[in-house]
Design a protein around this motif. Structure first.
Motif, mmCIF file in Angstrom:
data_model
loop_
_atom_site.group_PDB
_atom_site.id
_atom_site.type_symbol
_atom_site.label_atom_id
_atom_site.label_comp_id
_atom_site.label_asym_id
_atom_site.label_seq_id
_atom_site.Cartn_x
_atom_site.Cartn_y
_atom_site.Cartn_z
ATOM 1 N N VAL A 27 0.875 -1.163 0.000
ATOM 2 C CA VAL A 27 0.000 0.000 0.000
ATOM 3 C C VAL A 27 0.915 1.216 0.000
ATOM 4 C CG1 VAL A 27 -1.798 1.271 1.234
ATOM 5 C CG2 VAL A 27 -1.850 -1.234 1.193
ATOM 6 N N VAL A 28 0.737 2.065 -1.003
ATOM 7 C CA VAL A 28 1.648 3.181 -1.208
ATOM 8 C C VAL A 28 0.933 4.522 -1.270
ATOM 9 C CG1 VAL A 28 3.274 1.719 -2.481
ATOM 10 C CG2 VAL A 28 1.586 3.052 -3.731
ATOM 11 N N LYS A 29 1.748 5.549 -1.182
ATOM 12 C CA LYS A 29 1.312 6.925 -1.365
ATOM 13 C C LYS A 29 2.052 7.417 -2.605
ATOM 14 C CE LYS A 29 1.216 9.227 2.371
ATOM 15 N NZ LYS A 29 1.610 9.953 3.601
ATOM 16 N N ILE A 30 1.326 7.981 -3.562
ATOM 17 C CA ILE A 30 1.927 8.509 -4.778
ATOM 18 C C ILE A 30 1.889 10.031 -4.702
ATOM 19 C CG2 ILE A 30 1.815 8.608 -7.301
ATOM 20 C CD1 ILE A 30 0.334 5.904 -7.196
ATOM 21 N N LYS A 31 3.076 10.634 -4.728
ATOM 22 C CA LYS A 31 3.185 12.089 -4.652
ATOM 23 C C LYS A 31 3.534 12.631 -6.038
ATOM 24 C CE LYS A 31 4.615 12.165 0.152
ATOM 25 N NZ LYS A 31 5.600 12.665 1.122
ATOM 26 N N PHE A 32 2.803 13.670 -6.442
ATOM 27 C CA PHE A 32 3.010 14.287 -7.741
ATOM 28 C C PHE A 32 3.752 15.608 -7.598
ATOM 29 C CE2 PHE A 32 -0.559 11.454 -8.194
ATOM 30 C CZ PHE A 32 -0.334 10.848 -9.415
ATOM 31 N N LYS A 33 4.383 16.034 -8.672
ATOM 32 C CA LYS A 33 5.175 17.265 -8.684
ATOM 33 C C LYS A 33 4.345 18.503 -8.362
ATOM 34 C CE LYS A 33 8.504 15.360 -11.918
ATOM 35 N NZ LYS A 33 9.036 15.375 -13.280
ATOM 36 N N ASP A 34 3.045 18.473 -8.673
ATOM 37 C CA ASP A 34 2.182 19.633 -8.408
ATOM 38 C C ASP A 34 1.628 19.643 -6.981
ATOM 39 O OD1 ASP A 34 0.223 17.679 -8.424
ATOM 40 O OD2 ASP A 34 -0.891 18.512 -10.111
ATOM 41 N N GLY A 35 2.052 18.667 -6.152
ATOM 42 C CA GLY A 35 1.615 18.625 -4.763
ATOM 43 C C GLY A 35 0.468 17.672 -4.479
ATOM 44 N N LYS A 36 -0.190 17.177 -5.517
ATOM 45 C CA LYS A 36 -1.274 16.219 -5.308
ATOM 46 C C LYS A 36 -0.711 14.919 -4.746
ATOM 47 C CE LYS A 36 -4.160 17.910 -9.051
ATOM 48 N NZ LYS A 36 -4.733 17.596 -10.363
ATOM 49 N N ILE A 37 -1.544 14.238 -3.965
ATOM 50 C CA ILE A 37 -1.143 12.968 -3.372
ATOM 51 C C ILE A 37 -2.290 11.980 -3.497
ATOM 52 C CG2 ILE A 37 -0.469 11.797 -1.244
ATOM 53 C CD1 ILE A 37 0.699 14.456 -0.264
ATOM 54 N N LEU A 38 -1.974 10.783 -3.973
ATOM 55 C CA LEU A 38 -2.924 9.665 -3.943
ATOM 56 C C LEU A 38 -2.490 8.775 -2.788
ATOM 57 C CD1 LEU A 38 -3.388 8.479 -7.650
ATOM 58 C CD2 LEU A 38 -5.050 9.628 -6.212
ATOM 59 N N GLU A 39 -3.368 8.602 -1.813
ATOM 60 C CA GLU A 39 -3.027 7.807 -0.643
ATOM 61 C C GLU A 39 -3.707 6.447 -0.690
ATOM 62 O OE1 GLU A 39 -2.225 10.975 2.823
ATOM 63 O OE2 GLU A 39 -4.343 10.733 2.307
ATOM 64 N N LYS A 40 -3.108 5.509 0.025
ATOM 65 C CA LYS A 40 -3.650 4.160 0.181
ATOM 66 C C LYS A 40 -3.933 3.487 -1.164
ATOM 67 C CE LYS A 40 -5.407 5.067 4.777
ATOM 68 N NZ LYS A 40 -4.141 4.930 5.392
ATOM 69 N N VAL A 41 -2.944 3.556 -2.052
ATOM 70 C CA VAL A 41 -3.026 2.930 -3.369
ATOM 71 C C VAL A 41 -2.378 1.547 -3.277
ATOM 72 C CG1 VAL A 41 -2.320 3.087 -5.794
ATOM 73 C CG2 VAL A 41 -2.943 5.158 -4.522
ATOM 74 N N MET A 42 -3.077 0.522 -3.730
ATOM 75 C CA MET A 42 -2.524 -0.828 -3.690
ATOM 76 C C MET A 42 -1.709 -1.091 -4.945
ATOM 77 S SD MET A 42 -4.390 -4.529 -3.254
ATOM 78 C CE MET A 42 -4.888 -4.220 -1.576
ATOM 79 N N VAL A 43 -0.516 -1.652 -4.729
ATOM 80 C CA VAL A 43 0.345 -2.067 -5.831
ATOM 81 C C VAL A 43 0.521 -3.575 -5.725
ATOM 82 C CG1 VAL A 43 2.616 -1.859 -6.907
ATOM 83 C CG2 VAL A 43 1.570 0.141 -5.845
ATOM 84 N N ILE A 44 0.193 -4.276 -6.791
ATOM 85 C CA ILE A 44 0.281 -5.729 -6.834
ATOM 86 C C ILE A 44 1.634 -6.136 -7.416
ATOM 87 C CG2 ILE A 44 -0.821 -7.845 -7.685
ATOM 88 C CD1 ILE A 44 -2.656 -6.072 -5.905
ATOM 89 N N ASN A 45 2.348 -6.999 -6.699
ATOM 90 C CA ASN A 45 3.649 -7.528 -7.155
ATOM 91 C C ASN A 45 4.641 -6.451 -7.590
ATOM 92 O OD1 ASN A 45 2.884 -10.205 -6.679
ATOM 93 N ND2 ASN A 45 1.869 -10.305 -8.657
ATOM 94 N N SER A 46 4.572 -5.313 -6.977
ATOM 95 C CA SER A 46 5.475 -4.171 -7.240
ATOM 96 C C SER A 46 5.391 -3.606 -8.651
ATOM 97 C CB SER A 46 6.942 -4.556 -6.957
ATOM 98 O OG SER A 46 7.106 -4.925 -5.616
ATOM 99 N N ASP A 47 4.421 -4.066 -9.457
ATOM 100 C CA ASP A 47 4.420 -3.580 -10.842
ATOM 101 C C ASP A 47 3.074 -3.114 -11.395
ATOM 102 O OD1 ASP A 47 3.130 -6.000 -11.199
ATOM 103 O OD2 ASP A 47 4.542 -6.769 -12.666
ATOM 104 N N ARG A 48 1.986 -3.286 -10.639
ATOM 105 C CA ARG A 48 0.674 -2.853 -11.136
ATOM 106 C C ARG A 48 -0.085 -2.112 -10.049
ATOM 107 N NH1 ARG A 48 -2.104 -7.762 -11.879
ATOM 108 N NH2 ARG A 48 -0.289 -8.719 -10.945
ATOM 109 N N ILE A 49 -0.556 -0.920 -10.372
ATOM 110 C CA ILE A 49 -1.394 -0.147 -9.456
ATOM 111 C C ILE A 49 -2.828 -0.645 -9.607
ATOM 112 C CG2 ILE A 49 -2.325 2.130 -8.943
ATOM 113 C CD1 ILE A 49 0.179 3.341 -10.117
ATOM 114 N N LYS A 50 -3.489 -0.855 -8.481
ATOM 115 C CA LYS A 50 -4.905 -1.224 -8.487
ATOM 116 C C LYS A 50 -5.704 0.000 -8.051
ATOM 117 C CE LYS A 50 -8.287 -4.193 -6.271
ATOM 118 N NZ LYS A 50 -8.526 -5.136 -5.165
ATOM 119 N N LEU A 51 -6.587 0.468 -8.933
ATOM 120 C CA LEU A 51 -7.419 1.631 -8.643
ATOM 121 C C LEU A 51 -8.890 1.256 -8.713
ATOM 122 C CD1 LEU A 51 -5.536 4.287 -10.792
ATOM 123 C CD2 LEU A 51 -5.477 4.069 -8.309
ATOM 124 N N ASP A 52 -9.674 1.774 -7.771
ATOM 125 C CA ASP A 52 -11.110 1.526 -7.775
ATOM 126 C C ASP A 52 -11.846 2.458 -8.732
ATOM 127 O OD1 ASP A 52 -10.854 -0.501 -5.905
ATOM 128 O OD2 ASP A 52 -11.082 0.870 -4.221
#
Length: 69
Positions: A27-52
């Protein structure tokens, strides 16, 4: 609707060095250059983001991906 997005290799390599949150995922946090943050993002096998939601992600705008505790 669940969407899976493949990560670029540079993020896969970084995530492979971090511990798993559970078996086969992180479970990761993705931080963008413009300051936006996506929190509690699941990454499967370190290579695929799962988004609802169907969210477009511009990988060139990501500044950091880190574990979200």
């Amino acid at each position: 609707m669940v969407t899976y997005i493949s990560l670029p290799e540079k993020f896969v390599a970084a995530l492979e060095k971090l511990p798993e949150t559970g078996m086969g995922y992180q479970v990761v946090k993705i931080k963008f250059k413009d300051g936006k943050i996506l929190e509690k993002v699941m990454v499967i096998n370190s290579d695929r983001i799962k988004l609802d939601k169907n969210i477009a992600i511009d990988f060139s705008q990501i500044s950091k991906i880190e574990l979200d505790h």
